[in-house]
Design a protein around this motif. Structure first.
Motif, PDB file in Angstrom:
ATOM      1  N   UNK A 126     -11.946  34.851  14.937  1.00  0.00           N
ATOM      2  CA  UNK A 126     -12.966  34.798  15.998  1.00  0.00           C
ATOM      3  C   UNK A 126     -13.928  33.643  15.741  1.00  0.00           C
ATOM      4  N   UNK A 127     -13.471  32.398  15.844  1.00  0.00           N
ATOM      5  CA  UNK A 127     -14.335  31.266  15.490  1.00  0.00           C
ATOM      6  C   UNK A 127     -15.603  31.171  16.333  1.00  0.00           C
ATOM      7  N   UNK A 128     -15.602  31.780  17.501  1.00  0.00           N
ATOM      8  CA  UNK A 128     -16.779  31.733  18.362  1.00  0.00           C
ATOM      9  C   UNK A 128     -17.937  32.570  17.829  1.00  0.00           C
ATOM     10  N   UNK A 129     -17.702  33.389  16.814  1.00  0.00           N
ATOM     11  CA  UNK A 129     -18.768  34.250  16.271  1.00  0.00           C
ATOM     12  C   UNK A 129     -19.725  33.506  15.347  1.00  0.00           C
ATOM     13  N   UNK A 130     -19.340  32.342  14.859  1.00  0.00           N
ATOM     14  CA  UNK A 130     -20.151  31.666  13.844  1.00  0.00           C
ATOM     15  C   UNK A 130     -20.385  30.226  14.228  1.00  0.00           C
ATOM     16  N   UNK A 131     -21.633  29.804  14.102  1.00  0.00           N
ATOM     17  CA  UNK A 131     -21.941  28.386  14.301  1.00  0.00           C
ATOM     18  C   UNK A 131     -22.342  27.791  12.956  1.00  0.00           C
ATOM     19  N   UNK A 132     -21.972  26.568  12.724  1.00  0.00           N
ATOM     20  CA  UNK A 132     -22.125  25.924  11.418  1.00  0.00           C
ATOM     21  C   UNK A 132     -23.573  25.823  10.933  1.00  0.00           C
ATOM     22  N   UNK A 133     -24.511  25.677  11.836  1.00  0.00           N
ATOM     23  CA  UNK A 133     -25.893  25.402  11.425  1.00  0.00           C
ATOM     24  C   UNK A 133     -26.747  26.666  11.365  1.00  0.00           C
ATOM     25  N   UNK A 134     -26.167  27.773  10.971  1.00  0.00           N
ATOM     26  CA  UNK A 134     -26.932  29.010  10.914  1.00  0.00           C
ATOM     27  C   UNK A 134     -27.106  29.462   9.467  1.00  0.00           C
ATOM     28  N   UNK A 135     -27.533  30.682   9.293  1.00  0.00           N
ATOM     29  CA  UNK A 135     -27.827  31.221   7.969  1.00  0.00           C
ATOM     30  C   UNK A 135     -27.127  32.567   7.818  1.00  0.00           C
ATOM     31  N   UNK A 136     -27.122  33.058   6.584  1.00  0.00           N
ATOM     32  CA  UNK A 136     -26.535  34.352   6.263  1.00  0.00           C
ATOM     33  C   UNK A 136     -27.602  35.171   5.549  1.00  0.00           C
ATOM     34  N   UNK A 147     -25.609  50.107  -8.081  1.00  0.00           N
ATOM     35  CA  UNK A 147     -24.780  50.988  -7.240  1.00  0.00           C
ATOM     36  C   UNK A 147     -25.301  50.828  -5.818  1.00  0.00           C
ATOM     37  N   UNK A 148     -24.958  49.712  -5.223  1.00  0.00           N
ATOM     38  CA  UNK A 148     -25.653  49.209  -4.039  1.00  0.00           C
ATOM     39  C   UNK A 148     -25.081  49.723  -2.725  1.00  0.00           C
ATOM     40  N   UNK A 149     -25.969  49.712  -1.754  1.00  0.00           N
ATOM     41  CA  UNK A 149     -25.620  49.846  -0.340  1.00  0.00           C
ATOM     42  C   UNK A 149     -26.131  48.569   0.308  1.00  0.00           C
ATOM     43  N   UNK A 150     -25.210  47.756   0.853  1.00  0.00           N
ATOM     44  CA  UNK A 150     -25.588  46.427   1.324  1.00  0.00           C
ATOM     45  C   UNK A 150     -25.097  46.157   2.740  1.00  0.00           C
ATOM     46  N   UNK A 151     -25.767  45.203   3.373  1.00  0.00           N
ATOM     47  CA  UNK A 151     -25.325  44.655   4.658  1.00  0.00           C
ATOM     48  C   UNK A 151     -25.359  43.138   4.574  1.00  0.00           C
ATOM     49  N   UNK A 152     -24.342  42.532   5.139  1.00  0.00           N
ATOM     50  CA  UNK A 152     -24.324  41.099   5.359  1.00  0.00           C
ATOM     51  C   UNK A 152     -24.596  40.909   6.843  1.00  0.00           C
ATOM     52  N   UNK A 153     -25.599  40.088   7.165  1.00  0.00           N
ATOM     53  CA  UNK A 153     -25.995  39.891   8.565  1.00  0.00           C
ATOM     54  C   UNK A 153     -25.922  38.410   8.908  1.00  0.00           C
ATOM     55  N   UNK A 154     -25.196  38.110   9.976  1.00  0.00           N
ATOM     56  CA  UNK A 154     -25.034  36.723  10.412  1.00  0.00           C
ATOM     57  C   UNK A 154     -25.447  36.660  11.889  1.00  0.00           C
ATOM     58  N   UNK A 155     -26.364  35.749  12.249  1.00  0.00           N
ATOM     59  CA  UNK A 155     -26.765  35.672  13.657  1.00  0.00           C
ATOM     60  C   UNK A 155     -25.563  35.418  14.550  1.00  0.00           C
ATOM     61  N   UNK A 156     -25.511  36.133  15.645  1.00  0.00           N
ATOM     62  CA  UNK A 156     -24.410  35.974  16.592  1.00  0.00           C
ATOM     63  C   UNK A 156     -24.573  34.664  17.326  1.00  0.00           C
ATOM     64  N   UNK A 157     -23.495  33.944  17.457  1.00  0.00           N
ATOM     65  CA  UNK A 157     -23.510  32.663  18.153  1.00  0.00           C
ATOM     66  C   UNK A 157     -23.526  32.910  19.652  1.00  0.00           C
ATOM     67  N   UNK A 158     -24.709  32.839  20.242  1.00  0.00           N
ATOM     68  CA  UNK A 158     -24.832  33.076  21.700  1.00  0.00           C
ATOM     69  C   UNK A 158     -24.780  31.775  22.457  1.00  0.00           C
TER      70      UNK A 158
END
Length: 158
Positions: A126-136, A147-158
């Protein structure tokens, strides 16, 4: 198909401390991961990160990775009322984010696994989900890096 969801988040101001790391590549990804861990560990042992978390409004530990021109800025912090004059602020904009979750294990390993999944499986499909100039955004939800509970969040490429 890897599971992820789309969530909407409000604007969040993160107060914390930046580290300058090499841009991640296939060859140095392990080294970059170690440097991320070292940055967090140094903030924890110096008392800086516990001070941020003590007055955190959401009790989530955040790390923000953003590629600059020739380096990766790795910013660790919290949504906090702590006022350390040496701390900096970053703003996570309101909007929709792709969210991947993992639990049970060291937080760095879980984040690295989610990053590999996102960039290795989800983006190629799904290459449309990520734009190169964003952050994670890496979010430690339960405060337990061992003993972690984690989320990875990436801004949606609108």
């Amino acid at each position: 198909m890897t599971n992820y969801e789309i969530k909407t988040f409000n604007e969040t101001v993160i107060t914390g401390y930046a580290a300058v790391l090499p841009l991640p590549t296939i060859k140095n990804i392990s080294e970059v991961s170690e440097k991320k861990s070292h940055h967090f560990l140094s903030l924890a042992t110096s008392g800086k990160f516990p001070a941020l978390m003590a007055e955190s409004t959401d009790k989530i530990g955040y790390a923000l990775s953003e590629a600059k021109e020739d380096y990766l800025e790795y910013f660790a912090g919290a949504n906090t009322t702590t006022n350390d004059p040496k701390a900096e602020e970053r703003i996570l904009p309101a909007g929709e984010y792709i969210v991947l979750k993992a639990t049970g294990g060291p937080s760095r390993q879980l984040f690295d696994q989610l990053i590999r999944t996102f960039f290795g499986e989800i983006v190629p499909e799904n290459p449309d989900l990520y734009k190169e100039d964003t952050f994670v955004v890496e979010a430690l939800l339960n405060g337990n890096p061992k003993d972690a509970e984690v989320e990875l969040r990436i801004p949606l490429n609108n």
